[in-house]
Design a protein around this motif. Structure first.
Motif, short mmCIF file in Angstrom:
data_model
loop_
_atom_site.label_atom_id
_atom_site.label_comp_id
_atom_site.label_asym_id
_atom_site.label_seq_id
_atom_site.Cartn_x
_atom_site.Cartn_y
_atom_site.Cartn_z
N MET A 151 0.85 -1.19 0.00
CA MET A 151 0.00 0.00 0.00
C MET A 151 0.89 1.25 0.00
SD MET A 151 -3.09 0.93 2.65
CE MET A 151 -3.81 -0.69 2.49
N ARG A 152 1.00 1.90 -1.16
CA ARG A 152 1.97 2.98 -1.34
C ARG A 152 1.77 4.14 -0.37
NH1 ARG A 152 4.54 5.05 -5.78
NH2 ARG A 152 3.00 6.73 -5.97
N VAL A 153 0.53 4.48 -0.10
CA VAL A 153 0.26 5.68 0.69
C VAL A 153 0.87 5.58 2.09
CG1 VAL A 153 -1.97 4.90 1.58
CG2 VAL A 153 -1.52 7.35 1.33
N PRO A 185 -6.35 3.38 -0.96
CA PRO A 185 -6.93 2.20 -0.31
C PRO A 185 -8.39 2.47 0.08
CG PRO A 185 -4.85 2.85 0.72
CD PRO A 185 -5.23 3.96 -0.20
N SER A 186 -9.13 1.41 0.29
CA SER A 186 -10.50 1.58 0.76
C SER A 186 -10.50 2.13 2.18
CB SER A 186 -11.24 0.24 0.73
OG SER A 186 -10.73 -0.63 1.74
N ASP A 201 -5.05 -0.35 8.80
CA ASP A 201 -3.60 -0.21 8.77
C ASP A 201 -3.12 0.96 9.62
OD1 ASP A 201 -3.11 -2.39 7.18
OD2 ASP A 201 -3.26 -1.27 5.31
N LEU A 202 -3.94 2.00 9.78
CA LEU A 202 -3.54 3.16 10.58
C LEU A 202 -3.98 3.03 12.04
CD1 LEU A 202 -4.31 6.12 8.14
CD2 LEU A 202 -2.11 5.06 8.64
N GLY A 203 -4.79 2.03 12.35
CA GLY A 203 -5.25 1.85 13.72
C GLY A 203 -6.24 2.91 14.16
N ILE A 204 -7.08 3.38 13.24
CA ILE A 204 -8.08 4.40 13.55
C ILE A 204 -9.44 3.89 13.09
CG2 ILE A 204 -6.44 6.32 13.43
CD1 ILE A 204 -7.36 6.88 10.62
N THR A 247 -11.77 5.49 -4.52
CA THR A 247 -11.33 6.88 -4.38
C THR A 247 -9.98 7.05 -5.06
OG1 THR A 247 -12.49 7.06 -2.26
CG2 THR A 247 -10.79 8.70 -2.73
N ARG A 248 -9.90 8.03 -5.95
CA ARG A 248 -8.68 8.25 -6.72
C ARG A 248 -8.23 9.71 -6.61
NH1 ARG A 248 -7.52 4.14 -10.47
NH2 ARG A 248 -9.18 2.59 -10.69
#
Length: 465
Positions: free
Chosen positions: A1-3, A41-42, A49-52, A78-79
């Motif tokens: 996941m690039r972001v 990402p969705s 992944d961010l834990g939020i 979302t793009r």
């Protein structure tokens, strides 16, 4: 996941989480790390992944849509705005693992930084500055190759290590990073292949990427690069350069044996390949002194060796060097002059003044690092017994296998807990090292204890997630 690789420590105190996340994503777009048409990402994936919470991500995406930064289409996700649904051509940006790089992970106030080793200045150096002020300010020339006294001192150290060297072969640089960049400028043209350890030092990946080289990673083994595999790849792809770190390899800690060094030098002699030997951590050995430099095995002098005082003495002492073959001295000095006319003299003169005390300063630093390695190793075994690593015989890093954890996501959770680490993927030229973390143990005891406790808390959250 690039972001995840671009966000860094994105949460800002006193600001709603959704606004902080939206601002961090927008910054990635402005820096062209995320490009028009690229799919994000969705909400569910990014939240996990961010834990939020997913609600926080939904609000952040909505904020970005209202600002025109992203667009959303049913069935398309979302793009980034600009060319939704178009084929994406990803930008050739330098993805440094260093927190010093723009867009890199940042250590905010109160964060334990286990991502980098940056020794503080020994008190003895400060005293030398006071006592030797007149000498430090006496030079009026640029000295593009470096102060003669310092080059004599470094050449003597190589002589003592079993590598005969004359002062004319030494070129002083602004740290090891510039030294690697100068080798790239001297040896590479855009599109040339560089054979490099996988994983490796992120600064080397950056330097060769900026030079337009194509990196070809060779997996690291227990003894370093396998000579048989290396020979096959040299013969099959004809690289212009081989980059190796024989002593306390960053990040794995591996020390190449004498046999491996000799075989790699033989490959270079037979094929005419240039080898860059990164020797910056060689003095930081704990129990057993490493073999002589790889360059000492090359009969045809095919090795350029890089060294630095920044990791051994003080991070702010941006003084490194190149040891180059005699036939190449003029060409390399010309490239150094074009780069900056010469490295600043204050740091060089400081080292000359330190003289014979340098070895005692290095021994004190080695004692600190050995103790810190043992403390962090004990803490990790206590708090994360399923994580595996081999305590290195020198250097400043632990290379930790974290099992099946997604380290890109984990480092975000770790940042939320207040600890900064480096994911293995960022140290891999092939981006294929997915389940390792590099942890710098060059910290006071209290910071190591706090950092490992915070890593354990982040791991607990990742297991629950």
């Amino acid at each position: 996941m690039r972001v995840l690789s671009f966000l860094g420590d994105w949460s800002r105190p006193g600001e709603p989480l959704y606004k902080s996340l939206a601002g961090a994503i927008e910054a990635c777009v402005l820096r062209k790390e995320l490009v028009p048409g690229e799919r994000l990402p969705s909400e569910r994936e990014l939240a996990a992944d961010l834990g939020i919470s997913r609600t926080t991500v939904l609000r952040a995406f909505q904020h970005l849509k209202e600002s025109g930064v992203v667009v959303g289409q049913r069935g398309s996700g979302t793009r980034v705005a600009g060319a939704p649904g178009a084929k994406v051509s990803l930008p050739k940006v330098v993805r440094s693992a260093s927190r010093l790089a723009p867009g890199g992970q940042k250590a905010s106030s109160g964060t334990v930084d286990l991502s980098i080793t940056a020794p503080e200045a020994p008190e003895a150096l400060a005293q030398i500055i006071v006592e030797q002020g007149a000498f430090l300010l006496s030079e009026r020339d640029y000295h593009p190759q470096g102060l003669p006294q310092l080059r004599i001192m470094i050449a003597s150290r190589y002589d003592n290590a079993g590598l005969p060297t004359i002062p004319e072969q030494i070129i002083i640089t602004t740290g090891a990073q510039q030294a690697i960049s100068l080798v790239a400028a001297a040896e590479l043209s855009r599109g040339d292949r560089v054979l490099i350890e996988d994983p490796t030092y992120h600064g080397a990946i950056d330097a060769y990427s900026l030079a337009g080289a194509r990196l070809v990673g060779v997996p690291m083994g227990r003894l370093g690069l396998c000579p048989i595999v290396t020979r096959h790849m040299v013969l099959s792809i004809s690289p212009r350069l081989l980059h190796v770190t024989p002593n306390h390899q960053n990040p794995t800690g591996v020390v190449y044996t004498s046999d491996v060094r000799a075989e790699l030098a033989e490959i270079a002699d037979e094929t005419g390949l240039t080898v860059l030997e990164d020797d910056t951590l060689s003095a930081l050995w704990f129990d057993e002194e490493p073999p002589p430099p790889l360059a000492s095995w090359s009969r045809k002098d095919r090795v350029v060796t890089v060294g630095s005082f920044s990791k051994t003495l003080w991070a702010g002492l941006r003084v490194g060097w190149l040891r180059v073959p005699r036939r190449e001295v003029g060409r390399y000095v010309a490239i150094k002059v074009a780069a900056d006319l010469g490295t600043g003299l204050l740091g060089q003169a400081l080292l000359v003044s330190a003289g014979s005390t340098i070895d005692s300063l290095i021994r004190a630093r080695v004692a600190h690092l050995r103790s810190a390695r043992d403390i962090m190793s004990t803490l990790l075994r206590q708090h994360m017994p399923d994580w595996t690593f081999v305590p290195p015989g020198g250097g400043a890093f632990l290379w930790v296998d974290v099992g099946g954890l997604n380290t890109a996501a984990f480092q975000q959770l770790a940042l939320r807990q207040g600890v900064l680490c480096t994911e293995g993927d960022l140290l891999s030229p092939t981006r294929s090292v997915l389940h390792h973390l590099r942890l710098a143990f060059d910290q006071p005891v209290e910071s190591l204890e706090l950092g490992v406790r915070r890593l354990a808390a982040a791991r607990a959250n990742s297991v629950r997630g």
